[in-house]
Design a protein around this motif. Structure first.
Motif, PDB file in Angstrom:
ATOM      1  N   SER A   1       2.357   5.566   7.457  1.00 15.63           N
ATOM      2  CA  SER A   1       1.581   4.987   7.186  1.00 15.63           C
ATOM      3  C   SER A   1       0.986   4.616   5.766  1.00 15.63           C
ATOM      4  O   SER A   1       0.439   3.861   5.635  1.00 15.63           O
ATOM      5  N   GLU A   2       1.960   5.428   5.575  1.00 16.45           N
ATOM      6  CA  GLU A   2       1.196   5.283   3.910  1.00 16.45           C
ATOM      7  C   GLU A   2       2.288   3.712   3.357  1.00 16.45           C
ATOM      8  O   GLU A   2       2.350   3.603   2.030  1.00 16.45           O
ATOM      9  N   GLY A   3       3.294   3.487   3.936  1.00 19.12           N
ATOM     10  CA  GLY A   3       4.293   2.058   3.750  1.00 19.12           C
ATOM     11  C   GLY A   3       5.341   2.701   2.496  1.00 19.12           C
ATOM     12  O   GLY A   3       5.990   2.059   1.675  1.00 19.12           O
ATOM     13  N   ASN A   4       5.692   4.270   2.957  1.00 23.21           N
ATOM     14  CA  ASN A   4       6.400   4.221   2.141  1.00 23.21           C
ATOM     15  C   ASN A   4       8.212   4.913   2.673  1.00 23.21           C
ATOM     16  O   ASN A   4       8.986   4.895   2.575  1.00 23.21           O
ATOM     17  N   GLY A   5       7.969   5.517   3.918  1.00 23.18           N
ATOM     18  CA  GLY A   5       9.216   6.222   4.865  1.00 23.18           C
ATOM     19  C   GLY A   5       9.590   6.780   4.214  1.00 23.18           C
ATOM     20  O   GLY A   5       9.156   7.734   3.237  1.00 23.18           O
ATOM     21  N   VAL A   6      11.466   6.804   4.376  1.00 28.95           N
ATOM     22  CA  VAL A   6      12.113   7.364   3.204  1.00 28.95           C
ATOM     23  C   VAL A   6      12.109   7.528   2.284  1.00 28.95           C
ATOM     24  O   VAL A   6      11.962   8.044   0.883  1.00 28.95           O
ATOM     25  N   ASP A   7      11.221   6.284   1.216  1.00 28.16           N
ATOM     26  CA  ASP A   7      10.817   6.416   0.098  1.00 28.16           C
ATOM     27  C   ASP A   7       9.621   7.245  -0.838  1.00 28.16           C
ATOM     28  O   ASP A   7       9.750   7.540  -1.996  1.00 28.16           O
ATOM     29  N   ALA A   8       9.067   8.353   0.315  1.00 28.81           N
ATOM     30  CA  ALA A   8       8.627   9.544   0.083  1.00 28.81           C
ATOM     31  C   ALA A   8       9.242  10.804  -0.839  1.00 28.81           C
ATOM     32  O   ALA A   8       9.100  11.362  -1.099  1.00 28.81           O
ATOM     33  N   LEU A   9      10.795  10.219  -0.933  1.00 29.48           N
ATOM     34  CA  LEU A   9      11.972  11.405  -1.706  1.00 29.48           C
ATOM     35  C   LEU A   9      11.765  10.864  -2.446  1.00 29.48           C
ATOM     36  O   LEU A   9      12.175   9.775  -2.688  1.00 29.48           O
ATOM     37  N   ASP A  10      11.818  11.588  -3.708  1.00 31.98           N
ATOM     38  CA  ASP A  10      12.181  11.235  -5.141  1.00 31.98           C
ATOM     39  C   ASP A  10      13.515  12.113  -5.319  1.00 31.98           C
ATOM     40  O   ASP A  10      13.457  13.048  -5.648  1.00 31.98           O
ATOM     41  N   ILE A  11      15.256  10.752  -4.933  1.00 28.14           N
ATOM     42  CA  ILE A  11      15.935  11.947  -4.919  1.00 28.14           C
ATOM     43  C   ILE A  11      16.653  11.211  -6.456  1.00 28.14           C
ATOM     44  O   ILE A  11      16.724   9.707  -6.099  1.00 28.14           O
ATOM     45  N   ARG A  12      16.948  12.098  -6.981  1.00 29.68           N
ATOM     46  CA  ARG A  12      18.093  11.045  -8.535  1.00 29.68           C
ATOM     47  C   ARG A  12      19.001  11.946  -8.919  1.00 29.68           C
ATOM     48  O   ARG A  12      19.754  13.217  -8.055  1.00 29.68           O
TER      49      ARG A  12
ATOM     50  N   SER B   1      14.415  -2.513  -6.128  1.00 32.67           N
ATOM     51  CA  SER B   1      13.680  -3.286  -6.774  1.00 32.67           C
ATOM     52  C   SER B   1      11.924  -3.419  -6.075  1.00 32.67           C
ATOM     53  O   SER B   1      10.535  -3.250  -6.451  1.00 32.67           O
ATOM     54  N   SER B   2      12.350  -3.126  -4.607  1.00 38.25           N
ATOM     55  CA  SER B   2      11.002  -3.048  -3.909  1.00 38.25           C
ATOM     56  C   SER B   2      10.731  -1.409  -2.656  1.00 38.25           C
ATOM     57  O   SER B   2       9.824  -1.716  -2.219  1.00 38.25           O
ATOM     58  N   GLN B   3      11.666  -0.672  -3.712  1.00 35.62           N
ATOM     59  CA  GLN B   3      11.378   0.802  -3.010  1.00 35.62           C
ATOM     60  C   GLN B   3      10.096   1.029  -3.404  1.00 35.62           C
ATOM     61  O   GLN B   3       9.121   1.204  -4.872  1.00 35.62           O
ATOM     62  N   ALA B   4       9.551   2.046  -2.521  1.00 39.08           N
ATOM     63  CA  ALA B   4       7.414   2.599  -3.264  1.00 39.08           C
ATOM     64  C   ALA B   4       7.477   3.605  -4.087  1.00 39.08           C
ATOM     65  O   ALA B   4       8.911   4.580  -3.558  1.00 39.08           O
ATOM     66  N   PRO B   5       6.183   3.650  -4.386  1.00 46.28           N
ATOM     67  CA  PRO B   5       6.751   5.259  -5.302  1.00 46.28           C
ATOM     68  C   PRO B   5       6.856   6.486  -3.892  1.00 46.28           C
ATOM     69  O   PRO B   5       6.294   6.637  -3.185  1.00 46.28           O
ATOM     70  N   ALA B   6       7.063   7.378  -5.187  1.00 53.54           N
ATOM     71  CA  ALA B   6       7.257   8.706  -4.202  1.00 53.54           C
ATOM     72  C   ALA B   6       6.550   9.436  -3.841  1.00 53.54           C
ATOM     73  O   ALA B   6       5.703   9.589  -4.595  1.00 53.54           O
ATOM     74  N   ALA B   7       6.424  10.156  -3.155  1.00 53.02           N
ATOM     75  CA  ALA B   7       5.454  10.715  -2.736  1.00 53.02           C
ATOM     76  C   ALA B   7       5.945  12.503  -3.415  1.00 53.02           C
ATOM     77  O   ALA B   7       6.182  12.651  -4.655  1.00 53.02           O
TER      78      ALA B   7
ATOM     79  N   GLN C   1       2.085  16.245  -1.349  1.00 52.76           N
ATOM     80  CA  GLN C   1       1.855  15.282  -0.364  1.00 52.76           C
ATOM     81  C   GLN C   1       3.210  15.974   0.376  1.00 52.76           C
ATOM     82  O   GLN C   1       2.983  16.069   1.116  1.00 52.76           O
ATOM     83  N   LEU C   2       4.502  15.990  -0.408  1.00 48.45           N
ATOM     84  CA  LEU C   2       5.619  16.035   0.251  1.00 48.45           C
ATOM     85  C   LEU C   2       5.140  17.556   1.172  1.00 48.45           C
ATOM     86  O   LEU C   2       6.883  17.515   2.160  1.00 48.45           O
ATOM     87  N   GLN C   3       4.924  18.391   0.656  1.00 50.06           N
ATOM     88  CA  GLN C   3       4.905  19.774   0.986  1.00 50.06           C
ATOM     89  C   GLN C   3       3.922  19.774   2.291  1.00 50.06           C
ATOM     90  O   GLN C   3       4.028  20.607   3.159  1.00 50.06           O
ATOM     91  N   LYS C   4       2.308  19.316   1.844  1.00 46.53           N
ATOM     92  CA  LYS C   4       1.236  19.083   2.374  1.00 46.53           C
ATOM     93  C   LYS C   4       1.750  18.582   4.052  1.00 46.53           C
ATOM     94  O   LYS C   4       1.186  18.959   4.955  1.00 46.53           O
ATOM     95  N   LYS C   5       2.174  16.753   4.283  1.00 44.20           N
ATOM     96  CA  LYS C   5       2.538  16.233   4.885  1.00 44.20           C
ATOM     97  C   LYS C   5       3.799  16.282   5.793  1.00 44.20           C
ATOM     98  O   LYS C   5       4.263  15.434   6.729  1.00 44.20           O
TER      99      LYS C   5
ATOM    100  N   GLU D   1      10.832  17.147   6.084  1.00 46.33           N
ATOM    101  CA  GLU D   1      11.004  18.096   7.635  1.00 46.33           C
ATOM    102  C   GLU D   1      11.106  17.282   8.668  1.00 46.33           C
ATOM    103  O   GLU D   1      11.639  17.356   9.088  1.00 46.33           O
ATOM    104  N   ALA D   2      10.300  15.745   8.547  1.00 45.05           N
ATOM    105  CA  ALA D   2      10.055  15.395   8.921  1.00 45.05           C
ATOM    106  C   ALA D   2      11.214  13.894   8.848  1.00 45.05           C
ATOM    107  O   ALA D   2      11.896  13.484   9.968  1.00 45.05           O
ATOM    108  N   LEU D   3      11.748  13.535   7.848  1.00 47.04           N
ATOM    109  CA  LEU D   3      12.538  12.787   7.258  1.00 47.04           C
ATOM    110  C   LEU D   3      14.201  13.167   7.077  1.00 47.04           C
ATOM    111  O   LEU D   3      15.030  12.441   7.694  1.00 47.04           O
TER     112      LEU D   3
END
Length: 245
Positions: free
Chosen positions: A72-83, A188-194, A198-202, A206-208
């Motif tokens: 719903s926030e438009g980021n999907g897996v991009d919610a994960l900040d993997i480095r 270049s189109s990667q959405a900002p991470a949560a 946010q990652l914990q509360k939502k 665990e979902a992804l």
């Protein structure tokens, strides 16, 4: 049961089949009263049976969770900040037999991160030194037997969890680079991470996380999208069809 209306009201309900057999003939009559039977309202003076008012919707927002919230926030897996990270130093945790403590360079101004990982039974300590790794970087810090762990090294494991391997960014990957999923030009189109909150509360991780797997080519995928750095795809050394966490 609420008080029922007059005789005419009772008759109307009986004709409409709104009175159960056990109720018919045993309802007291009170003039000018309002009856309520099976969600219908009527009065003695009314000639029609009107449906009950629909319940009003609650003004309270529906709390979304997991993958639905990310979508719903438009980021999907991009919610994960993997480095990309590089292990500078690793040693056994002095208070936990199954844990290593690692210092991981992620090109941050604060210096290497301290991360604890349960790899003692799977990865020899000397193999960790200088190794490129993929780090989930937007977890909240956790106290692991007296050591604050700030992140998680991603690893592939078989279903029985008998074989575990760190997933490997390709040589040439730069510590600190954010990893993405998809084609080379999708970086270049990667959405900002949560945020960690946010990652914990939502419960986004665990979902992804169950959708992170390795393919027959050993590449790490999220729903068919390969995991990438600018130097190439991220892989497991030998595990096919493994879960990544």
């Amino acid at each position: 049961m609420a008080a029922l209306g007059g005789a005419s009201c009772i008759a109307r309900h009986a004709r409409l089949g709104l009175l159960a057999p056990a109720i018919r003939g045993r309802v007291s009559v009170k003039s000018r009263s309002i009856c309520k039977i099976r969600g219908f309202f009527c009065s003695n003076s009314s000639s029609e049976v009107a449906p009950a008012p629909a319940p009003t919707e609650s003004a309270a927002p529906v709390v979304e969770s997991g993958a639905r919230a990310a979508e719903s926030e438009g980021n999907g897996v991009d919610a994960l900040d993997i480095r990309v990270g590089r292990i500078v130093k690793a040693w056994k945790h002095p208070e936990a037999d199954s844990l290593y403590v690692e210092e991981v360079d992620m090109a941050e101004e604060s210096g290497p991160r301290t991360i604890c990982s349960g790899l003692v039974n799977y990865v020899p300590e000397d193999e960790l030194q200088g190794k490129l790794v993929a780090v989930l970087a937007n977890l909240k810090p956790r106290n692991m037997k007296g050591v604050k762990s700030n992140g998680m090294l991603l690893a592939a494991s078989d279903k029985a969890h008998e074989n575990v391997e760190l997933v490997i960014p390709p040589e040439g990957s730069v510590p600190g680079e954010r990893i993405w999923f998809g084609s080379e030009d999708q970086k270049s189109s990667q959405a900002p991470a949560a945020t960690p909150n946010q990652l914990q509360k939502k419960k986004l991780w665990e979902a992804l996380q169950p959708k992170l797997t390795t393919g027959e080519d050993l590449v790490v995928y999220f729903e068919g999208q390969p995991m990438r750095t600018s130097a190439g795809v991220v892989t497991s050394r030998s595990l096919i069809g493994a879960n990544v966490s």
